[in-house]
Write a protein that holds these residues in place. Structure first.
Motif, PDB file in Angstrom:
ATOM      1  N   ALA A   1      13.188   7.935   0.835  1.00 15.20           N
ATOM      2  CA  ALA A   1      13.896   6.974   1.717  1.00 15.20           C
ATOM      3  C   ALA A   1      13.008   6.124   2.603  1.00 15.20           C
ATOM      4  O   ALA A   1      13.255   5.107   3.002  1.00 15.20           O
ATOM      5  CB  ALA A   1      14.918   7.792   2.502  1.00 15.20           C
ATOM      6  N   TYR A   2      12.145   7.016   3.058  1.00 17.47           N
ATOM      7  CA  TYR A   2      11.184   6.437   4.136  1.00 17.47           C
ATOM      8  C   TYR A   2      10.253   5.500   3.493  1.00 17.47           C
ATOM      9  O   TYR A   2      10.054   4.387   3.975  1.00 17.47           O
ATOM     10  CB  TYR A   2      10.101   7.606   4.482  1.00 17.47           C
ATOM     11  CG  TYR A   2       8.898   7.072   5.311  1.00 17.47           C
ATOM     12  CD1 TYR A   2       9.293   6.591   6.662  1.00 17.47           C
ATOM     13  CD2 TYR A   2       7.540   6.868   4.847  1.00 17.47           C
ATOM     14  CE1 TYR A   2       7.963   6.196   7.400  1.00 17.47           C
ATOM     15  CE2 TYR A   2       6.641   6.406   5.485  1.00 17.47           C
ATOM     16  CZ  TYR A   2       6.956   6.159   7.001  1.00 17.47           C
ATOM     17  OH  TYR A   2       5.909   5.575   7.824  1.00 17.47           O
ATOM     18  N   GLY A   3      10.265   5.414   2.058  1.00 15.22           N
ATOM     19  CA  GLY A   3       9.289   4.530   1.226  1.00 15.22           C
ATOM     20  C   GLY A   3      10.325   3.044   1.286  1.00 15.22           C
ATOM     21  O   GLY A   3       9.547   1.999   1.523  1.00 15.22           O
ATOM     22  N   TYR A   4      11.597   3.271   1.247  1.00 13.36           N
ATOM     23  CA  TYR A   4      12.160   2.194   1.098  1.00 13.36           C
ATOM     24  C   TYR A   4      12.650   1.612   2.320  1.00 13.36           C
ATOM     25  O   TYR A   4      12.338   0.142   2.400  1.00 13.36           O
ATOM     26  CB  TYR A   4      13.936   2.677   0.636  1.00 13.36           C
ATOM     27  CG  TYR A   4      13.967   3.402  -0.627  1.00 13.36           C
ATOM     28  CD1 TYR A   4      13.082   2.996  -1.764  1.00 13.36           C
ATOM     29  CD2 TYR A   4      15.151   4.065  -0.739  1.00 13.36           C
ATOM     30  CE1 TYR A   4      13.501   3.539  -2.801  1.00 13.36           C
ATOM     31  CE2 TYR A   4      15.193   4.773  -2.096  1.00 13.36           C
ATOM     32  CZ  TYR A   4      14.384   4.450  -3.147  1.00 13.36           C
ATOM     33  OH  TYR A   4      14.577   5.007  -4.325  1.00 13.36           O
TER      34      TYR A   4
ATOM     35  N   VAL B   1      22.885   4.612  -2.862  1.00  9.44           N
ATOM     36  CA  VAL B   1      24.024   5.762  -2.815  1.00  9.44           C
ATOM     37  C   VAL B   1      23.457   7.269  -3.519  1.00  9.44           C
ATOM     38  O   VAL B   1      23.424   8.205  -3.315  1.00  9.44           O
ATOM     39  CB  VAL B   1      25.239   5.473  -3.413  1.00  9.44           C
ATOM     40  CG1 VAL B   1      26.094   6.394  -3.778  1.00  9.44           C
ATOM     41  CG2 VAL B   1      25.981   4.417  -2.595  1.00  9.44           C
ATOM     42  N   CYS B   2      22.730   6.720  -4.600  1.00  9.19           N
ATOM     43  CA  CYS B   2      22.398   7.901  -5.396  1.00  9.19           C
ATOM     44  C   CYS B   2      21.132   8.831  -4.762  1.00  9.19           C
ATOM     45  O   CYS B   2      21.126  10.011  -4.829  1.00  9.19           O
ATOM     46  CB  CYS B   2      21.968   7.752  -6.789  1.00  9.19           C
ATOM     47  SG  CYS B   2      23.228   6.987  -8.019  1.00  9.19           S
ATOM     48  N   ASN B   3      20.130   7.998  -4.381  1.00  7.43           N
ATOM     49  CA  ASN B   3      18.877   8.552  -3.993  1.00  7.43           C
ATOM     50  C   ASN B   3      18.918   9.054  -2.496  1.00  7.43           C
ATOM     51  O   ASN B   3      18.119   9.926  -1.995  1.00  7.43           O
ATOM     52  CB  ASN B   3      17.872   7.507  -4.097  1.00  7.43           C
ATOM     53  CG  ASN B   3      17.182   7.834  -5.569  1.00  7.43           C
ATOM     54  OD1 ASN B   3      17.645   8.557  -6.457  1.00  7.43           O
ATOM     55  ND2 ASN B   3      16.201   7.016  -5.942  1.00  7.43           N
ATOM     56  N   ILE B   4      19.641   8.228  -1.488  1.00  8.73           N
ATOM     57  CA  ILE B   4      19.526   8.763  -0.165  1.00  8.73           C
ATOM     58  C   ILE B   4      21.047   9.169   0.344  1.00  8.73           C
ATOM     59  O   ILE B   4      20.710  10.259   0.914  1.00  8.73           O
ATOM     60  CB  ILE B   4      19.225   7.342   0.702  1.00  8.73           C
ATOM     61  CG1 ILE B   4      17.941   6.997   0.111  1.00  8.73           C
ATOM     62  CG2 ILE B   4      19.389   7.925   2.030  1.00  8.73           C
ATOM     63  CD1 ILE B   4      17.556   5.749   0.727  1.00  8.73           C
TER      64      ILE B   4
ATOM     65  N   MET C   1       7.892  -3.598   6.332  1.00 13.40           N
ATOM     66  CA  MET C   1       6.659  -4.357   5.965  1.00 13.40           C
ATOM     67  C   MET C   1       6.721  -5.848   5.663  1.00 13.40           C
ATOM     68  O   MET C   1       5.937  -6.670   6.131  1.00 13.40           O
ATOM     69  CB  MET C   1       5.844  -3.693   4.877  1.00 13.40           C
ATOM     70  CG  MET C   1       5.003  -2.492   5.291  1.00 13.40           C
ATOM     71  SD  MET C   1       4.154  -2.433   6.805  1.00 13.40           S
ATOM     72  CE  MET C   1       2.727  -3.513   6.271  1.00 13.40           C
ATOM     73  N   ALA C   2       7.839  -5.980   5.019  1.00 14.60           N
ATOM     74  CA  ALA C   2       8.075  -7.485   4.577  1.00 14.60           C
ATOM     75  C   ALA C   2       8.525  -7.924   5.818  1.00 14.60           C
ATOM     76  O   ALA C   2       8.149  -9.154   5.876  1.00 14.60           O
ATOM     77  CB  ALA C   2       9.701  -7.217   3.656  1.00 14.60           C
ATOM     78  N   SER C   3       9.410  -7.730   6.603  1.00 11.79           N
ATOM     79  CA  SER C   3       9.740  -8.503   7.784  1.00 11.79           C
ATOM     80  C   SER C   3       8.268  -8.326   8.728  1.00 11.79           C
ATOM     81  O   SER C   3       8.282  -9.350   9.337  1.00 11.79           O
ATOM     82  CB  SER C   3      11.119  -7.831   8.505  1.00 11.79           C
ATOM     83  OG  SER C   3      10.950  -6.499   8.388  1.00 11.79           O
TER      84      SER C   3
ATOM     85  N   THR D   1       0.821  -1.157  -0.089  1.00 11.52           N
ATOM     86  CA  THR D   1      -0.081  -0.080   0.115  1.00 11.52           C
ATOM     87  C   THR D   1       0.940   1.136  -0.082  1.00 11.52           C
ATOM     88  O   THR D   1       0.234   2.320  -0.127  1.00 11.52           O
ATOM     89  CB  THR D   1      -0.788  -0.089   1.252  1.00 11.52           C
ATOM     90  OG1 THR D   1      -0.084  -0.306   2.370  1.00 11.52           O
ATOM     91  CG2 THR D   1      -2.163  -0.978   1.088  1.00 11.52           C
ATOM     92  N   VAL D   2       2.302   1.110   0.319  1.00  6.01           N
ATOM     93  CA  VAL D   2       3.119   2.461   0.454  1.00  6.01           C
ATOM     94  C   VAL D   2       3.400   2.850  -1.090  1.00  6.01           C
ATOM     95  O   VAL D   2       3.624   3.884  -1.447  1.00  6.01           O
ATOM     96  CB  VAL D   2       4.543   2.087   1.122  1.00  6.01           C
ATOM     97  CG1 VAL D   2       5.443   1.503   0.130  1.00  6.01           C
ATOM     98  CG2 VAL D   2       4.973   3.387   1.681  1.00  6.01           C
ATOM     99  N   PHE D   3       3.081   2.323  -2.276  1.00  9.13           N
ATOM    100  CA  PHE D   3       3.206   2.448  -3.377  1.00  9.13           C
ATOM    101  C   PHE D   3       2.854   3.941  -3.957  1.00  9.13           C
ATOM    102  O   PHE D   3       3.651   4.438  -4.393  1.00  9.13           O
ATOM    103  CB  PHE D   3       2.887   1.294  -4.394  1.00  9.13           C
ATOM    104  CG  PHE D   3       4.185   0.346  -4.873  1.00  9.13           C
ATOM    105  CD1 PHE D   3       5.109   0.328  -3.916  1.00  9.13           C
ATOM    106  CD2 PHE D   3       4.441  -0.019  -6.037  1.00  9.13           C
ATOM    107  CE1 PHE D   3       6.227  -0.657  -4.247  1.00  9.13           C
ATOM    108  CE2 PHE D   3       5.452  -0.959  -6.591  1.00  9.13           C
ATOM    109  CZ  PHE D   3       6.389  -1.163  -5.533  1.00  9.13           C
ATOM    110  N   PRO D   4       1.376   4.257  -3.903  1.00 11.11           N
ATOM    111  CA  PRO D   4       1.259   5.476  -4.567  1.00 11.11           C
ATOM    112  C   PRO D   4       1.958   6.516  -3.938  1.00 11.11           C
ATOM    113  O   PRO D   4       2.327   7.332  -4.616  1.00 11.11           O
ATOM    114  CB  PRO D   4      -0.482   5.319  -4.054  1.00 11.11           C
ATOM    115  CG  PRO D   4      -0.899   4.017  -4.098  1.00 11.11           C
ATOM    116  CD  PRO D   4       0.180   3.229  -3.392  1.00 11.11           C
TER     117      PRO D   4
END
Lengths: 461, 182
Positions: free
Chosen positions: A318-321, A357-360, A327-329, A263-266
């Motif tokens: 970054a929060y999304g990652y 590295v690039c995004n966070i 959620m997986a764990s 559900t975090v995707f949108p």
């Protein structure tokens, strides 16, 4: 607020970093911006740049021509990785477009004066990015000449589109987005086209700009309705832009594939879209202001603000990652847990680390005032974020499809020459369109700059 | 002042260098009883609509109607396709699976409202209109750059060429010109 740095609202800082350089009048902003289009001779640099971009676009034409002759087998896609580059690039390009709408619509509603000098070319960027994006699903269908099947029309076969499918939602979201962005851009252009009509000397130019401006004469009655329409469009484009990347994220999250079905995707897709879009605005704005001497219009204040938006949206991403991991764990779903492990240790792990590295990591430099005011650093950072966001889409598409439920369905994906030729070719198309745009249309809204001059002169009184 | 003897005229136009002067002039002209008055400016001037006494415009109503048409039409079109025109039985699930129709309904609402707002605005403004009498004034090219114009139209019942020109002179308009109607 750290000691030694004056508060950001202080007159001192405002004077140092204004939204428009001092001493401009209605006439001089008009002269300066329209001169870029009307009187400035086309420079050798423009021709060289255009030629390079156009050649790269030519490569795309060849790649698509070959694709139409041979079929999608020339790409690296296979079963189970049916999506590959086409969808990665589609999502990346559409995301880039989102910053343009954010700047033109949301910042307009929030009454942010600094948007004025960047909204025009940010909207143009949106349109060109949507054009590049739209091409990918089209050619990915394999038979692009049958693409009209996706639209509902009364066919002799009596079949209709499946409105329960996110892929059909996508068709409606992207085509609405393209249409509304075009109208928003064009409505904003009408007064400026009238300016160009009135100032051009050559007859053909007068006729072309005259037809495009539709006889705009700056009548108060017209402005009255124009402002209503513009405000309404801004109000409509705001939920639209949020919906478009949400719908695109549904392409993934409605499927039950591990790593996609969350559900975090949108929200996380929308934040990522704005993140990469602002990076692209910086990538374009920095050379544009330099080449055309627009440092008084696109000031350090603009670059600084855009860097801040990048920092904020980057943190949401970054929060999304983090939430994906959590959620997986937390769910304990073994397929989701396995997918996270594959991201960290699987065959595509280097892409995942490069993405982090690039995004966070690298964008955290934007916390520093000094870094935000260093144009070279910002330009570098904008490129890094664009690469990072492309990697994010690659990781999402490829890792999930190569590692789903049963090992017998696992696979590997590697792009071919034609994948790269198409992708790099769309960049050529994007840059070609940007080159043409800055040559024939005002890259900064002249009418809105006059308004800004009027407002700043009132402030000084 | 030129061509005061001509009979077919659209109105009299005066020019200003500043939005504040323009608003001031419009207020005085309207206070003098003229109603067919229009102003021209290179950007939307705050307070000018009020000075001209413009009413609430219809654009937002048209936009609402466009949005409703797009949304309601879009939803029921999908409903018709899914239940009547091309019903697909997916494991016995209901044909009217309305939550799945919401994204397209939303997009079509926005599309309908936006198209209505833009084309409604153009239609109410009677654009495109390639020619208009005000373009006969040579200095009017500045209306899209740095000058502000006010025009008292000949259709005004109180219109009298010399008196209007005098009034414009009193409000310190520059380059007072007759606008010919051809």
């Amino acid at each position: 607020m750290s000691a030694g740095q004056p508060p950001l609202d202080s007159p001192e800082i405002r004077r140092l970093t204004p939204v428009i350089g001092p001493g401009y009048t209605y006439g001089s902003v008009t002269d300066k911006i329209s001169a870029i289009v009307l009187t400035r001779p086309t420079s050798l640099g423009w021709y060289i740049g255009f030629l390079i971009a156009f050649s790269v676009m030519g490569m795309m034409t060849v790649a698509i021509g070959w694709l139409i002759m041979k079929g999608t087998g020339i790409w690296g896609i296979n079963i189970p990785i049916g999506w590959g580059f086409a969808i990665v690039n589609f999502v990346w390009w559409i995301g880039i477009g989102h910053a343009g709408t954010l700047i033109s619509a949301i910042l307009f509603l929030l009454n942010q004066k600094w948007r004025t000098s960047i909204n025009r070319f940010a909207e143009a960027m949106t349109l060109f990015a949507v054009a590049c994006a739209g091409m990918f699903p089209l050619i990915h269908t394999g038979r692009p000449w049958m693409a009209f099947y996706m639209f509902p029309y009364p066919s002799t076969m009596g079949i209709w589109p499946q409105f329960r499918s996110p892929l059909i939602w996508d068709v409606f979201a992207v085509s609405t987005y393209g249409t509304v962005s075009l109208m928003f851009w064009f409505v904003g252009l009408i007064p400026d086209l009238a300016t160009l009509r009135d100032r051009s000397v050559k007859k053909p130019m007068k006729i072309i700009y005259g037809m495009l401006s539709m006889g705009w004469r700056g009548s108060a009655r017209h402005w009255h309705r124009y402002q209503s329409a513009y405000l309404l469009l801004a109000g409509l484009a705001t939920p639209l832009v949020l919906s478009v990347h949400s719908v695109i994220s549904f392409d993934f999250s409605v499927a039950i594939v591990p790593g996609w079905h969350t559900t975090v995707f949108p929200p996380y897709f929308v934040a990522g879209a704005i993140y990469s879009g602002f990076a692209m605005v910086l990538t374009i704005a920095i050379p544009l202001r330099k080449v055309y001497g627009l440092e008084d219009f696109i000031t350090m204040r603009h670059l600084d603000n855009m860097a801040k938006v990048m920092l904020a949206t980057g943190l949401i991403v970054a929060y999304g990652y983090f939430i994906e991991f959590f959620m997986a764990s937390y769910s304990g779903n073994k397929f989701d847990v396995f997918l996270v492990q594959q991201r960290l240790h699987g065959p595509y792990a280097p892409y995942y680390y490069a993405l982090i590295v690039c995004n966070i990591l690298i964008p955290q430099l934007l916390w520093s005032f000094k870094m935000r005011h260093n144009v070279a650093v910002l330009f570098f950072m904008s490129i890094v974020v664009n690469i990072g966001m492309w990697l994010e889409r690659f990781v999402i598409v490829v890792i999930s499809l190569t590692r789903d439920f049963v090992p017998s369905a696992w696979g590997r994906y590697s792009p071919t020459f034609w994948d790269w030729a198409t992708f790099i070719g769309t960049m050529g198309m994007f840059v070609t369109l940007i080159f043409l745009f800055v040559r024939v249309l005002p890259a900064i809204s002249i009418a809105e700059m006059r308004e800004l001059v009027a407002e700043t002169s009132e402030d000084e009184k | 002042m030129r061509h005061l003897h001509r009979s077919h005229i659209y109105g009299v136009m005066g020019e200003f260098g500043d939005p504040a002067e323009l608003i001031h002039a419009v207020e005085i002209i309207r206070a003098a009883g003229y109603r067919r008055v229009n102003a021209y400016s290179p950007f939307p001037v705050e307070g000018l609509s009020e000075a001209l006494g413009l009413k609430r415009d219809m654009v937002s109503t048209i936009c609402l109607l466009g949005g409703l048409a797009g949304g309601i039409g879009g939803f029921f079109f999908q409903y018709w396709v899914a239940t009547t025109a091309y019903p697909v039985n997916i494991g016995g699930r209901p044909l009217n699976s309305w939550p799945a129709f919401i994204p397209v309904t939303f997009e079509l609402t926005i599309l309908g409202a936006s198209l209505a707002a833009v084309f409604g605005m153009l239609a109410l403004n009677k654009l495109p209109q390639p020619h208009h009498p005000v373009f006969n004034v040579p200095r009017f090219t500045h209306a899209s750059a740095d000058r502000f114009f006010v025009c008292i139209e000949a259709k005004d019942p109180k219109f009298h060429l010399a008196e209007c020109a005098k009034l414009l002179h009193e409000v310190h308009a520059h380059h007072i010109t007759e606008v010919s109607d051809d």
